[in-house]
Each structure stands twice: as C-alpha cells, then as structure tokens.
Scaffold this motif. Structure first.
Motif, PDB file in Angstrom:
ATOM      1  N   GLY A   1     -23.493 -17.107   3.834  1.00 47.87           N
ATOM      2  CA  GLY A   1     -22.784 -15.995   3.835  1.00 47.87           C
ATOM      3  C   GLY A   1     -21.725 -15.724   4.664  1.00 47.87           C
ATOM      4  O   GLY A   1     -20.020 -15.425   4.460  1.00 47.87           O
ATOM      5  N   HIS A   2     -21.598 -15.947   5.964  1.00 51.16           N
ATOM      6  CA  HIS A   2     -20.358 -15.940   6.947  1.00 51.16           C
ATOM      7  C   HIS A   2     -19.400 -16.777   6.489  1.00 51.16           C
ATOM      8  O   HIS A   2     -18.355 -16.921   6.533  1.00 51.16           O
ATOM      9  N   TRP A   3     -19.865 -17.761   6.264  1.00 46.32           N
ATOM     10  CA  TRP A   3     -18.863 -19.128   6.374  1.00 46.32           C
ATOM     11  C   TRP A   3     -17.912 -18.956   5.064  1.00 46.32           C
ATOM     12  O   TRP A   3     -16.831 -19.355   4.736  1.00 46.32           O
ATOM     13  N   MET A   4     -18.211 -17.868   4.404  1.00 49.38           N
ATOM     14  CA  MET A   4     -17.629 -17.920   3.071  1.00 49.38           C
ATOM     15  C   MET A   4     -17.602 -16.442   2.523  1.00 49.38           C
ATOM     16  O   MET A   4     -18.055 -15.802   2.087  1.00 49.38           O
ATOM     17  N   GLY A   5     -16.371 -16.059   4.146  1.00 52.25           N
ATOM     18  CA  GLY A   5     -16.369 -14.559   4.225  1.00 52.25           C
ATOM     19  C   GLY A   5     -15.372 -14.215   3.051  1.00 52.25           C
ATOM     20  O   GLY A   5     -14.774 -14.752   2.703  1.00 52.25           O
ATOM     21  N   GLY A   6     -15.218 -12.538   2.457  1.00 48.44           N
ATOM     22  CA  GLY A   6     -14.503 -12.386   1.703  1.00 48.44           C
ATOM     23  C   GLY A   6     -12.862 -12.408   2.702  1.00 48.44           C
ATOM     24  O   GLY A   6     -12.584 -12.356   3.718  1.00 48.44           O
ATOM     25  N   VAL A   7     -12.125 -11.640   1.065  1.00 49.98           N
ATOM     26  CA  VAL A   7     -10.740 -11.115   1.267  1.00 49.98           C
ATOM     27  C   VAL A   7     -10.976 -10.402   2.365  1.00 49.98           C
ATOM     28  O   VAL A   7     -11.649  -8.856   2.233  1.00 49.98           O
ATOM     29  N   PRO A   8      -9.571 -10.587   3.432  1.00 53.96           N
ATOM     30  CA  PRO A   8     -10.020  -8.890   4.370  1.00 53.96           C
ATOM     31  C   PRO A   8      -9.117  -7.496   3.552  1.00 53.96           C
ATOM     32  O   PRO A   8      -8.438  -7.654   2.969  1.00 53.96           O
ATOM     33  N   GLY A   9     -10.464  -6.450   4.556  1.00 55.40           N
ATOM     34  CA  GLY A   9      -9.661  -5.328   3.206  1.00 55.40           C
ATOM     35  C   GLY A   9      -8.338  -4.793   3.414  1.00 55.40           C
ATOM     36  O   GLY A   9      -7.722  -4.730   5.235  1.00 55.40           O
ATOM     37  N   THR A  10      -8.116  -3.699   2.926  1.00 56.28           N
ATOM     38  CA  THR A  10      -6.893  -2.751   3.037  1.00 56.28           C
ATOM     39  C   THR A  10      -6.921  -2.193   4.960  1.00 56.28           C
ATOM     40  O   THR A  10      -7.672  -0.952   5.088  1.00 56.28           O
ATOM     41  N   PRO A  11      -5.820  -2.003   6.309  1.00 57.11           N
ATOM     42  CA  PRO A  11      -6.044  -1.401   6.422  1.00 57.11           C
ATOM     43  C   PRO A  11      -5.969   0.069   6.237  1.00 57.11           C
ATOM     44  O   PRO A  11      -5.826   0.750   5.822  1.00 57.11           O
ATOM     45  N   GLY A  12      -7.052   1.173   7.202  1.00 56.69           N
ATOM     46  CA  GLY A  12      -7.355   2.531   6.775  1.00 56.69           C
ATOM     47  C   GLY A  12      -6.049   3.032   7.262  1.00 56.69           C
ATOM     48  O   GLY A  12      -5.247   2.529   8.327  1.00 56.69           O
TER      49      GLY A  12
END
Length: 224
Positions: free
Chosen positions: A28-39
C-alpha cells in the motif's frame, strides 16, 4: 493471472528486505495514491492584548559632542522691547577745562587816605589781579581783550576830618584793545574832603570781562 502473481511477488520481495511491515501494508505504501489538492488558508487570529509597560531603564552615558555647525544667516530685526529701568548713576568724571578761555578781572583797594584830585586813584591793595591787566603803579586798567566789561566801585568819603560817607556805582562798558579805565576825583584839592581808607573802612575798585569780542580780521579791532 501470471501478471498478478508477479506483482505480488515484487511486493513481498520489496518489503521482505529488513522490514516487519505486512505485505499488504508495504504494498500500500509503495503504491501510494495521487497527492490531494492543498487546503485553503485559515483566517488570521485575533490580536493579542497589549502587554504591561516595562520599568524605565537607566539613563545612558552622554554621547560624544558633535562638530560645531556652520553659522546661520542673520535673521530679521525683532520687535523693539520695552524700555528698561534707568541704571544707577555713574561716577562723577574729572572736571574739564573751562570753555571760556578769555579771562580778564581785577579787584583792588586803597591802603591809605588821599585828597588828590584830577589824577587816577592808586589802589595798591590787590585782592585779585591774576591776568595783571590792572596796573597798580598807574592806577589804571588796560583792556587787552576787546569786549563788554563791568566796573564797580565802593568808596568811603571823608568830610571835615571826621564825617564819613559812602559812595558807590557801576557801569557796563564796551572796550576795544588798548582802552584804559580808572577812577579819579574831580575838582580843587581840599584837605577837608578826600577818599578815606583804614582797617575798618575799605575803598575798592573792581572790573571784569562779561563777553569777549573777537575780531575776524585785524581791521575789526578798532574803536566803534
């Protein structure tokens, strides 16, 4: 099926290298998702309360005196101030010389009685004759400074060897240089009548310059 098994195998190999994390968690860590939009930025907080005023510090040492500045331009005249109180009187100065440089005066008296007539009376008792304008030998005053003079006399007159009387008078004369003034008794000589003088009775003759008349040229010094 073959592809999926290879991917799982890679995950196991990757996490099996010195890590105790499970295979699913490691993948799961190796296959991390796309970074979210800054708040969005949050709102600014409120200003804090003003702190208490601190104690006054010690006065510092005076600084080094700076260089003297240039002289400024002269300003305009100010309004006249109020008049001050009068100062204390100064010390009295030395007495100056008299502005009246032309002096001529005499005052003389008889020393003995005389009955001589028609000749100048000889006043030989000198009270004042600093300029020597009166000649005690001839009994005459000679004018050296032309001008206006005042003459006065006071005589004690003797009648009949015992009766004494007083005679006095005066005159203002405008004299030129060289004029002469004297006193004399007119009339025949009589032993019973004469000019008397002793230690108790004086017979005097006095004269002095009132106003000099200085000529502007030698021709002006003539009788008028």
């Amino acid at each position: 099926m073959v592809t999926m098994s290879w991917m799982l195998l890679l995950c196991v190999l990757a996490e099996g290298y010195g890590s105790e994390v499970g295979v699913q968690e490691g993948c799961g860590h190796w296959m991390g998702g796309v970074p979210g939009t800054p708040g969005l930025d949050g709102q600014d907080g409120r200003d804090g309360r003003e702190g208490r005023q601190g104690e006054t510090g010690d006065t510092g040492l005076p600084g080094v005196r700076g260089e003297r500045g240039e002289v400024g331009e002269v300003g305009e005249d100010g309004f006249q101030g109020r008049r001050g109180f009068p100062g204390a009187p100064g010390l009295q100065g030395q007495r100056g010389e008299s502005s009246f440089l032309y002096r001529s005066a005499f005052s003389v008296g008889l020393t003995t009685p005389t009955t001589t007539t028609d000749t100048p009376l000889h006043f030989t008792k000198i009270f004042y004759n600093e300029q020597h304008h009166y000649d005690d030998i001839s009994g005459k005053f000679r004018c050296f400074i032309p001008g206006v003079y005042y003459f006065t006399f006071h005589l004690t007159v003797q009648f009949l060897t015992s009766d004494l009387d007083q005679s006095s008078g005066g005159a203002v004369l405008n004299l030129s240089s060289g004029d002469q003034v004297w006193l004399q008794v007119y009339g025949a000589e009589q032993e019973e009548v004469g000019i008397y003088a002793d230690i108790n009775n004086d017979s005097t003759f006095t004269g002095f310059l009132i106003q000099p008349r200085l000529p502007s040229s030698p021709l002006d010094n003539r009788r008028r």
